[in-house]
Design a protein around this motif. Structure first.
Motif, mmCIF file in Angstrom:
data_model
loop_
_atom_site.group_PDB
_atom_site.id
_atom_site.type_symbol
_atom_site.label_atom_id
_atom_site.label_comp_id
_atom_site.label_asym_id
_atom_site.label_seq_id
_atom_site.Cartn_x
_atom_site.Cartn_y
_atom_site.Cartn_z
ATOM 1 N N TYR A 27 -10.248 -8.515 9.699
ATOM 2 C CA TYR A 27 -9.975 -9.297 8.486
ATOM 3 C C TYR A 27 -8.910 -8.620 7.633
ATOM 4 C CZ TYR A 27 -10.869 -12.019 4.254
ATOM 5 O OH TYR A 27 -10.727 -12.828 3.171
ATOM 6 N N LEU A 28 -9.008 -7.307 7.483
ATOM 7 C CA LEU A 28 -8.007 -6.580 6.696
ATOM 8 C C LEU A 28 -6.630 -6.656 7.356
ATOM 9 C CD1 LEU A 28 -9.939 -3.366 5.560
ATOM 10 C CD2 LEU A 28 -9.069 -5.183 4.091
ATOM 11 N N ARG A 29 -6.618 -6.594 8.703
ATOM 12 C CA ARG A 29 -5.321 -6.631 9.389
ATOM 13 C C ARG A 29 -4.634 -7.967 9.198
ATOM 14 N NH1 ARG A 29 -3.399 -8.237 14.201
ATOM 15 N NH2 ARG A 29 -5.407 -9.006 14.895
ATOM 16 N N ARG A 30 -5.422 -9.049 9.224
ATOM 17 C CA ARG A 30 -4.824 -10.376 9.153
ATOM 18 C C ARG A 30 -4.553 -10.840 7.724
ATOM 19 N NH1 ARG A 30 -7.768 -14.370 13.527
ATOM 20 N NH2 ARG A 30 -7.263 -13.187 15.431
ATOM 21 N N PHE A 31 -5.536 -10.609 6.849
ATOM 22 C CA PHE A 31 -5.461 -11.267 5.538
ATOM 23 C C PHE A 31 -5.410 -10.297 4.366
ATOM 24 C CE2 PHE A 31 -8.162 -13.913 8.372
ATOM 25 C CZ PHE A 31 -7.254 -14.932 8.605
ATOM 26 N N GLY A 32 -5.334 -8.992 4.645
ATOM 27 C CA GLY A 32 -5.405 -8.032 3.555
ATOM 28 C C GLY A 32 -4.318 -8.215 2.520
ATOM 29 N N THR A 33 -3.098 -8.544 2.953
ATOM 30 C CA THR A 33 -1.987 -8.662 1.992
ATOM 31 C C THR A 33 -2.118 -9.900 1.132
ATOM 32 O OG1 THR A 33 -0.704 -9.788 3.701
ATOM 33 C CG2 THR A 33 -0.443 -7.390 3.503
ATOM 34 N N ALA A 34 -2.901 -10.905 1.599
ATOM 35 C CA ALA A 34 -3.034 -12.142 0.831
ATOM 36 C C ALA A 34 -4.121 -12.071 -0.234
ATOM 37 C CB ALA A 34 -3.334 -13.305 1.774
ATOM 38 N N LEU A 35 -4.947 -11.006 -0.208
ATOM 39 C CA LEU A 35 -6.044 -10.905 -1.169
ATOM 40 C C LEU A 35 -5.541 -10.393 -2.505
ATOM 41 C CD1 LEU A 35 -8.777 -9.280 1.103
ATOM 42 C CD2 LEU A 35 -8.718 -11.648 0.303
ATOM 43 N N ASP A 36 -6.242 -10.804 -3.562
ATOM 44 C CA ASP A 36 -5.912 -10.239 -4.869
ATOM 45 C C ASP A 36 -6.420 -8.797 -4.899
ATOM 46 O OD1 ASP A 36 -8.722 -10.090 -5.915
ATOM 47 O OD2 ASP A 36 -8.580 -12.276 -5.671
ATOM 48 N N PRO A 37 -5.961 -7.998 -5.851
ATOM 49 C CA PRO A 37 -6.332 -6.561 -5.863
ATOM 50 C C PRO A 37 -7.843 -6.328 -5.877
ATOM 51 C CG PRO A 37 -4.495 -6.950 -7.334
ATOM 52 C CD PRO A 37 -4.945 -8.317 -6.865
ATOM 53 N N ALA A 38 -8.588 -7.121 -6.681
ATOM 54 C CA ALA A 38 -10.037 -6.917 -6.763
ATOM 55 C C ALA A 38 -10.701 -7.238 -5.433
ATOM 56 C CB ALA A 38 -10.639 -7.788 -7.869
ATOM 57 N N GLY A 39 -10.304 -8.337 -4.787
ATOM 58 C CA GLY A 39 -10.896 -8.709 -3.507
ATOM 59 C C GLY A 39 -10.564 -7.696 -2.427
ATOM 60 N N ARG A 40 -9.280 -7.258 -2.409
ATOM 61 C CA ARG A 40 -8.901 -6.268 -1.400
ATOM 62 C C ARG A 40 -9.683 -4.968 -1.593
ATOM 63 N NH1 ARG A 40 -4.994 -5.427 2.276
ATOM 64 N NH2 ARG A 40 -4.349 -3.255 2.650
ATOM 65 N N ALA A 41 -9.908 -4.539 -2.861
ATOM 66 C CA ALA A 41 -10.654 -3.300 -3.130
ATOM 67 C C ALA A 41 -12.100 -3.425 -2.651
ATOM 68 C CB ALA A 41 -10.620 -2.980 -4.623
ATOM 69 N N ALA A 42 -12.705 -4.588 -2.833
ATOM 70 C CA ALA A 42 -14.092 -4.792 -2.400
ATOM 71 C C ALA A 42 -14.202 -4.721 -0.881
ATOM 72 C CB ALA A 42 -14.611 -6.136 -2.911
ATOM 73 N N VAL A 43 -13.262 -5.372 -0.162
ATOM 74 C CA VAL A 43 -13.310 -5.347 1.296
ATOM 75 C C VAL A 43 -13.047 -3.939 1.816
ATOM 76 C CG1 VAL A 43 -12.268 -6.260 3.414
ATOM 77 C CG2 VAL A 43 -12.668 -7.779 1.473
#
Length: 709
Positions: free
Chosen positions: A610-626
């Motif tokens: 999930y991080l490899r595919r969609f990590g750049t599309a997440l907002d900062p808070a969502g990316r930090a949680a994942v």
């Protein structure tokens, strides 16, 4: 006579067994038997095919015990209750004897029973025919006798309709004769007899009214003296011990001017009985000693009074026994282990340990007993002290039984005592090394060894083993726990029901119901683990040169690479934790743990993808949680493996082999029924069985660099 005696004996034994639980053994009948020392007598007259009297004689303590059993309460201070109980007992015996004799065609008609306090001397005369026997058990003795008057008296008995009496004066006092059929129940009027005695006795003569009443009630069919000369009685000197438990008598000679006088001045047996009744001595009378006293009187007639002779020995109280604690082993032996409990027990002393399993008895308490009151020579109750209780104090890992009289081990271990308190130590601390000279060491709990297990040592335990040194060339088994050691080497054989953890494994045989986890290396060994085989070190982490089998995962930094022995790895091959553990819940727990571990690894792969595919599309808070979730999973799964797109959604993998650094070409890998052999060496690879084949998945280089940074 013997027929009647046998019928009464059988009825008496049967009645006592039924009503009181006393089982009496009967001796053979003998002439003049059954009339020994007694304090209480039950007298019954009877007619029928033969006429006579039956006498049941008892010591006071036996009478008290039987009456208490019949009434369900103590009669020690209640003479009326004693008479009531014995009368009822004799009446039941008479009914049984009459029925038994009637069954064989014999006539037997008894009179109502009469209970007398005193010995049989009252109603036995020398010319009477007597047949009796003794009945006894361990604590009781009863006499049973049949008395028949001489032939002339028996002949008179058949021709008289009513009992009569005759009074005449003898040399020593008034003599009374009761004439049959008194024994059959036709009694003389006591009031009439008493008036006659008062009219004929001399003014200074002593008469015992209670004794006179007993003579009439008992139907004593012989000539008996009923008065005594007070001067003669005064010459019988009675003394006692402090508690009136024994009485002594001495006969003082008459004054000098009457030494050669008429026989009236001599003390006879009747005088002794009068004197005893005058004093109130009723219990423990020694009739044989009374005869000895009379003989001593004749020998000392001119020499003064003889030495006092014991004439009564009462029933002493039997104080209750205090509670006693019986230890399975002497306290001294258990207390010697106290020092070893704190600093470790030397291996040479292990054979001295007292090993127990849970539920075994360590201490048994014998409860205190109740005291049994006694009686002094006057028949008065002498109280007895009850025994004092002594509680059992439970020590560590022990508890009391439901009834409180046993101390039981709550856990398995060895027994020790401290300050008189017994406990169980479930963890054995051994100071120093254990060598072959110690022999087999078996312990049902956990074991900790501050030294090493040397070649030839043999140790088994149940709940875990920790060795600060090495297990070298030793045989070790721990069916119900894990094993921890610094080093396992030198041909050691190690089995654990759960995990085996160590720093280094060399040339050894390991079997684990859980996982085998080594810090640095596992080389030239045979290892079987129901769960995982993992070598943790990032610097060494070597798994090489041997056969290694695990139920789920084999992981090391380097797998293979040995120049003289192939490395064989098997994963997901049939393996049962029951080979080393008898715990039925063990394999269920193991399977649940493995399933959870597979779920965590699958989740780790999904989050990574999930991080490899969609990590750049997440907002900062969502990316930090994942990323926080990924780091948590990263701590659980040693190496992040990223599968090709779509493979994560297939069948779950059946087993894994993971080389964090290098998988050498000499390593043979089998996952389930699938084999994987390659001539080339792989770096940072995971092999897993999925979809009927073995898949080799390489780690992403950026993931590897990022995780090792």
């Amino acid at each position: 006579m013997e027929v009647v005696l046998n019928a009464l004996s059988e009825a008496l034994q049967r009645t006592l067994k039924t009503r009181t639980g006393v089982a009496l053994m009967s001796a053979s009948p003998r002439r003049n038997g059954g009339l020994g020392n007694a304090d209480v007598c039950c007298l019954v007259g009877f007619t029928g095919d033969i006429a006579g009297r039956a006498v049941l004689s008892l010591r006071q303590d036996t009478a008290d015990a039987i009456a208490a059993a019949l009434l369900g309460r103590s009669v020690a201070s209640d003479p009326a209750a004693l008479v009531e109980a014995l009368t009822e007992l004799v009446q039941v015996v008479l009914d049984g004897a009459r029925a038994g004799l009637a069954a064989v065609g014999r006539s037997f008609e008894p009179s109502p029973p009469c209970v007398l306090f005193g010995g049989p001397d009252l109603f036995v005369r020398r010319q009477d025919r007597c047949l009796g026997r003794i009945l006894r058990d361990d604590g009781h003795e009863l006499g049973l006798a049949i008395l028949q008057a001489a032939a002339d008296a028996a002949a008179k008995a058949g021709s008289m309709a009513h009992g009569t009496f005759e009074l005449h004066r003898g040399p020593s006092g008034l003599l009374l004769t009761l004439t049959p059929p008194v024994a059959a129940g036709n009694r003389v009027s006591f009031d009439e007899l008493f008036d006659r005695v008062e009219a004929e006795r001399m003014a200074d003569e002593y008469v015992d009214i209670a004794f006179l009443q007993d003579v009439v009630d008992a139907g004593v069919c012989r000539e008996i003296r009923i008065t005594a000369n007070p001067d003669v009685l005064d010459r019988i000197r009675i003394s006692y011990d402090d508690g009136h438990m024994t009485a002594y008598a001495a006969v003082v000679p008459p004054p000098a001017q009457t030494v050669v006088a008429a026989p009236a001045t001599a003390v006879d047996r009747d005088d002794l009985h009068f004197r005893l009744r005058q004093e109130g001595i009723t219990t423990g009378v020694l009739h044989e000693n009374l005869l000895r006293l009379l003989r001593a009187q004749q020998e000392n007639a001119s020499a003064g009074a003889g030495e006092p002779l014991m004439i009564a020995c009462a029933i002493p109280p039997r104080h209750g026994e205090d509670a006693q604690l019986r230890y399975r082993w002497p306290l001294a032996e258990l207390e010697d282990l106290e020092q070893g409990h704190r600093s470790g027990i030397p291996a040479q002393s292990l054979a001295e340990l007292k090993i127990v399993d849970a539920g075994e008895v360590l201490v048994t308490k014998i409860p205190p007993s109740h005291g049994i009151p006694g009686r002094n020579v006057f028949g008065k109750v002498v109280p007895a002290r009850d025994g004092v209780d002594k509680p059992i104090t439970p020590g560590p890992e022990t508890g009391l039984s439901a009834d409180g009289i046993q101390l039981l081990a709550r856990k398995a271990g060895y027994v020790r005592a401290e300050a008189g308190t017994v406990g169980v130590v479930s963890k054995l601390l051994v100071a120093g090394d254990i060598g072959s000279d110690v022999g087999l060491v078996q312990f049902p709990g956990a074991v900790e060894v501050t030294g090493s297990l040397c070649p030839g040592a043999h140790l088994t335990c149940r709940e875990g083993l920790r060795v600060e040194g090495a297990i070298e060339g030793a045989e070790v088994s721990c069916a119900g726990g894990s094993i921890n050691a610094a080093t396992i080497a030198g041909g050691a054989k190690v089995e654990a029901g759960w995990d085996i953890r160590c720093g280094v494994v060399r040339s050894s045989d390991l079997l684990a119901g859980g996982s085998v986890i080594a810090d640095d290396m596992v080389v030239d060994s045979q290892v079987r683990a129901a769960a995982d085989l993992r070598v943790l070190s990032r610097e060494k982490g070597i798994l090489r040169g041997g056969e290694y089998q695990a139920g789920h995962l084999v992981e090391a930094e380097v797998i293979g690479g040995s120049s003289d022995r192939r490395t064989v790895v098997r994963v997901a091959a049939p393996f049962s934790a029951g080979e080393v553990s008898k715990d039925p819940a063990h394999e269920t727990f193991l399977q649940e743990t493995l399933a959870l571990q597979r779920d965590l690894e699958a989740l780790h792969r999904r989050v990574s993808e999930y991080l490899r595919r969609f990590g750049t599309a997440l907002d900062p808070a969502g990316r930090a949680a994942v990323q926080a979730l990924y780091r948590k999973l990263d701590e659980t799964v040693p190496l992040g493996i990223v599968e090709a797109a779509g493979e994560a959604d297939g069948d779950p993998p059946s087993g894994r082999v993971r080389a964090r650094g290098v998988l050498y070409a000499d390593a043979t890998v089998t996952i389930g029924d699938l084999s994987w052999e390659r001539s080339e060496t792989f770096r940072q690879v995971e092999l897993h069985g999925q979809g009927g084949r073995i898949k080799a998945v390489m780690a992403r280089l950026d993931d590897v660099r990022g995780r090792r940074r």
